[in-house]
Design a protein around this motif. Structure first.
Motif, PDB file in Angstrom:
ATOM      1  N   MET A   1      36.820  40.675  54.571  1.00 17.69           N
ATOM      2  CA  MET A   1      37.306  41.729  53.707  1.00 17.69           C
ATOM      3  C   MET A   1      37.026  41.347  52.253  1.00 17.69           C
ATOM      4  SD  MET A   1      40.888  43.677  53.986  1.00 17.69           S
ATOM      5  CE  MET A   1      42.016  42.995  52.798  1.00 17.69           C
ATOM      6  N   GLN A   2      36.667  42.320  51.482  1.00 16.28           N
ATOM      7  CA  GLN A   2      36.301  42.091  50.086  1.00 16.28           C
ATOM      8  C   GLN A   2      37.534  41.722  49.252  1.00 16.28           C
ATOM      9  OE1 GLN A   2      34.494  45.509  48.349  1.00 16.28           O
ATOM     10  NE2 GLN A   2      34.059  44.504  46.429  1.00 16.28           N
ATOM     11  N   GLU A   3      37.348  40.732  48.359  1.00 17.51           N
ATOM     12  CA  GLU A   3      38.446  40.304  47.503  1.00 17.51           C
ATOM     13  C   GLU A   3      38.725  41.375  46.447  1.00 17.51           C
ATOM     14  OE1 GLU A   3      39.727  36.141  45.431  1.00 17.51           O
ATOM     15  OE2 GLU A   3      37.670  36.815  45.160  1.00 17.51           O
ATOM     16  N   PHE A   4      39.981  41.612  46.150  1.00 18.33           N
ATOM     17  CA  PHE A   4      40.444  42.583  45.148  1.00 18.33           C
ATOM     18  C   PHE A   4      40.094  44.035  45.505  1.00 18.33           C
ATOM     19  CE2 PHE A   4      39.800  38.723  42.491  1.00 18.33           C
ATOM     20  CZ  PHE A   4      41.135  38.497  42.217  1.00 18.33           C
ATOM     21  N   MET A   5      39.940  44.341  46.776  1.00 20.58           N
ATOM     22  CA  MET A   5      39.602  45.717  47.165  1.00 20.58           C
ATOM     23  C   MET A   5      40.743  46.678  46.812  1.00 20.58           C
ATOM     24  SD  MET A   5      38.490  47.265  50.832  1.00 20.58           S
ATOM     25  CE  MET A   5      40.109  47.201  51.548  1.00 20.58           C
ATOM     26  N   TYR A   6      41.969  46.307  47.157  1.00 16.12           N
ATOM     27  CA  TYR A   6      43.120  47.166  46.861  1.00 16.12           C
ATOM     28  C   TYR A   6      43.381  47.242  45.358  1.00 16.12           C
ATOM     29  CZ  TYR A   6      44.032  46.792  51.846  1.00 16.12           C
ATOM     30  OH  TYR A   6      43.916  46.823  53.203  1.00 16.12           O
ATOM     31  N   SER A   7      43.184  46.128  44.677  1.00 17.18           N
ATOM     32  CA  SER A   7      43.405  46.109  43.229  1.00 17.18           C
ATOM     33  C   SER A   7      42.410  47.020  42.518  1.00 17.18           C
ATOM     34  CB  SER A   7      43.272  44.692  42.695  1.00 17.18           C
ATOM     35  OG  SER A   7      44.229  43.853  43.269  1.00 17.18           O
ATOM     36  N   LYS A   8      41.159  46.987  42.940  1.00 18.25           N
ATOM     37  CA  LYS A   8      40.151  47.849  42.313  1.00 18.25           C
ATOM     38  C   LYS A   8      40.462  49.316  42.568  1.00 18.25           C
ATOM     39  CE  LYS A   8      36.350  44.579  42.461  1.00 18.25           C
ATOM     40  NZ  LYS A   8      35.044  44.271  43.039  1.00 18.25           N
ATOM     41  N   THR A   9      40.817  49.634  43.797  1.00 23.19           N
ATOM     42  CA  THR A   9      41.129  51.027  44.133  1.00 23.19           C
ATOM     43  C   THR A   9      42.331  51.527  43.336  1.00 23.19           C
ATOM     44  OG1 THR A   9      40.299  50.628  46.371  1.00 23.19           O
ATOM     45  CG2 THR A   9      41.632  52.598  46.029  1.00 23.19           C
ATOM     46  N   LEU A  10      43.394  50.735  43.329  1.00 20.56           N
ATOM     47  CA  LEU A  10      44.592  51.138  42.598  1.00 20.56           C
ATOM     48  C   LEU A  10      44.345  51.150  41.093  1.00 20.56           C
ATOM     49  CD1 LEU A  10      47.496  52.013  43.043  1.00 20.56           C
ATOM     50  CD2 LEU A  10      48.175  49.627  42.820  1.00 20.56           C
ATOM     51  N   PHE A  71      37.194  46.259  37.606  1.00 23.71           N
ATOM     52  CA  PHE A  71      35.923  45.765  38.137  1.00 23.71           C
ATOM     53  C   PHE A  71      35.559  44.383  37.614  1.00 23.71           C
ATOM     54  CE2 PHE A  71      35.649  50.392  38.333  1.00 23.71           C
ATOM     55  CZ  PHE A  71      35.420  50.542  39.700  1.00 23.71           C
ATOM     56  N   LYS A  72      36.360  43.805  36.754  1.00 21.24           N
ATOM     57  CA  LYS A  72      36.078  42.493  36.173  1.00 21.24           C
ATOM     58  C   LYS A  72      37.059  41.427  36.645  1.00 21.24           C
ATOM     59  CE  LYS A  72      33.543  44.219  32.406  1.00 21.24           C
ATOM     60  NZ  LYS A  72      32.177  44.135  32.782  1.00 21.24           N
ATOM     61  N   LEU A  73      37.686  41.635  37.786  1.00 19.08           N
ATOM     62  CA  LEU A  73      38.734  40.734  38.253  1.00 19.08           C
ATOM     63  C   LEU A  73      38.202  39.425  38.816  1.00 19.08           C
ATOM     64  CD1 LEU A  73      41.157  43.284  39.904  1.00 19.08           C
ATOM     65  CD2 LEU A  73      41.429  42.082  37.747  1.00 19.08           C
ATOM     66  N   LYS A  74      36.911  39.311  39.020  1.00 15.76           N
ATOM     67  CA  LYS A  74      36.379  38.049  39.562  1.00 15.76           C
ATOM     68  C   LYS A  74      36.388  36.936  38.525  1.00 15.76           C
ATOM     69  CE  LYS A  74      31.719  39.700  38.768  1.00 15.76           C
ATOM     70  NZ  LYS A  74      30.468  40.077  39.376  1.00 15.76           N
ATOM     71  N   TYR A  75      36.514  37.294  37.240  1.00 19.65           N
ATOM     72  CA  TYR A  75      36.583  36.294  36.176  1.00 19.65           C
ATOM     73  C   TYR A  75      38.029  35.862  35.984  1.00 19.65           C
ATOM     74  CZ  TYR A  75      31.993  38.239  35.261  1.00 19.65           C
ATOM     75  OH  TYR A  75      30.715  38.683  35.404  1.00 19.65           O
ATOM     76  N   ASN A  76      38.275  34.559  35.965  1.00 11.84           N
ATOM     77  CA  ASN A  76      39.637  34.026  35.934  1.00 11.84           C
ATOM     78  C   ASN A  76      40.399  34.429  34.674  1.00 11.84           C
ATOM     79  OD1 ASN A  76      41.810  32.583  36.883  1.00 11.84           O
ATOM     80  ND2 ASN A  76      41.133  30.672  35.943  1.00 11.84           N
ATOM     81  N   THR A  77      39.742  34.361  33.513  1.00 11.37           N
ATOM     82  CA  THR A  77      40.412  34.710  32.266  1.00 11.37           C
ATOM     83  C   THR A  77      40.791  36.189  32.239  1.00 11.37           C
ATOM     84  OG1 THR A  77      39.090  33.026  31.163  1.00 11.37           O
ATOM     85  CG2 THR A  77      40.218  34.618  29.763  1.00 11.37           C
ATOM     86  N   TRP A  78      39.876  37.027  32.661  1.00  6.82           N
ATOM     87  CA  TRP A  78      40.163  38.459  32.674  1.00  6.82           C
ATOM     88  C   TRP A  78      41.276  38.769  33.661  1.00  6.82           C
ATOM     89  CZ3 TRP A  78      39.583  42.360  29.626  1.00  6.82           C
ATOM     90  CH2 TRP A  78      39.862  43.627  30.097  1.00  6.82           C
ATOM     91  N   ARG A  79      41.299  38.112  34.813  1.00  8.75           N
ATOM     92  CA  ARG A  79      42.335  38.337  35.813  1.00  8.75           C
ATOM     93  C   ARG A  79      43.707  37.963  35.258  1.00  8.75           C
ATOM     94  NH1 ARG A  79      40.016  35.877  39.724  1.00  8.75           N
ATOM     95  NH2 ARG A  79      40.953  33.847  39.367  1.00  8.75           N
ATOM     96  N   LYS A 127      47.844  39.613  41.057  1.00 16.99           N
ATOM     97  CA  LYS A 127      48.406  38.264  41.154  1.00 16.99           C
ATOM     98  C   LYS A 127      48.204  37.679  42.545  1.00 16.99           C
ATOM     99  CE  LYS A 127      51.248  35.039  39.569  1.00 16.99           C
ATOM    100  NZ  LYS A 127      50.751  34.054  38.660  1.00 16.99           N
ATOM    101  N   ARG A 128      48.330  38.502  43.573  1.00 19.00           N
ATOM    102  CA  ARG A 128      48.174  38.066  44.965  1.00 19.00           C
ATOM    103  C   ARG A 128      46.709  38.047  45.418  1.00 19.00           C
ATOM    104  NH1 ARG A 128      52.550  37.328  48.646  1.00 19.00           N
ATOM    105  NH2 ARG A 128      50.736  37.346  49.973  1.00 19.00           N
ATOM    106  N   ARG A 129      45.787  38.459  44.558  1.00 26.71           N
ATOM    107  CA  ARG A 129      44.342  38.504  44.862  1.00 26.71           C
ATOM    108  C   ARG A 129      44.026  39.422  46.029  1.00 26.71           C
ATOM    109  NH1 ARG A 129      40.972  34.110  43.032  1.00 26.71           N
ATOM    110  NH2 ARG A 129      42.130  32.858  41.560  1.00 26.71           N
ATOM    111  N   MET A 130      44.641  40.578  46.052  1.00 26.03           N
ATOM    112  CA  MET A 130      44.396  41.529  47.129  1.00 26.03           C
ATOM    113  C   MET A 130      43.448  42.613  46.679  1.00 26.03           C
ATOM    114  SD  MET A 130      48.174  41.783  48.731  1.00 26.03           S
ATOM    115  CE  MET A 130      47.781  42.383  50.329  1.00 26.03           C
TER     116      MET A 130
END
Length: 130
Positions: A1-10, A71-79, A127-130
């Protein structure tokens, strides 16, 4: 399953809702200011004319940050920034709901409360990386 899929959608959904809600409140604000000037029930022109537009521009910027930032959640600082941003905005919307309780109308107040809860949920998902 893709990381941050729910976060991107929401994030896309809440960003779009914030932008559309800001545009709706902006139109109502412009109508109210125009009618108060047309009926001479307004106030002296001053900073008060520009203050609602300033808040609307800030809310538009928040909506665009929410929309693009998903769409930029893969970067730690941005997250880290995005999590704090969503949590602070969610708390701010919930506080705004309690401050305006009974003065804006049921639909507007529920919209503000729902936006606050969705932003808090988005911050939790990031925060949960969902």
């Amino acid at each position: 399953m893709q990381e941050f899929m729910y976060s991107k959608t929401l994030g896309v959904i809440v960003g779009t809702l914030t932008i559309f809600g800001t545009i709706g409140f902006g139109l109502l604000s412009l109508i109210g200011l125009g009618l108060s000037k047309a009926w001479n029930t307004g106030y002296e022109p001053s900073l008060v004319d520009r203050l609602p537009m300033f808040f609307l521009i800030i809310l538009l910027v928040f909506g665009f940050i929410t929309l693009v930032g998903a769409f930029k959640l893969k970067y730690n600082t941005w997250r880290l920034f995005y999590t704090g941003f969503c949590m602070m905005l969610g708390i701010g919307f919930v506080i705004a709901f309690f401050i305006s309780f009974g003065s804006l109308g049921v639909k507007s107040e529920l919209f503000i409360l729902c936006m606050g809860m969705i932003y808090l949920g988005l911050g939790y998902l990031v925060k949960r990386r969902m």
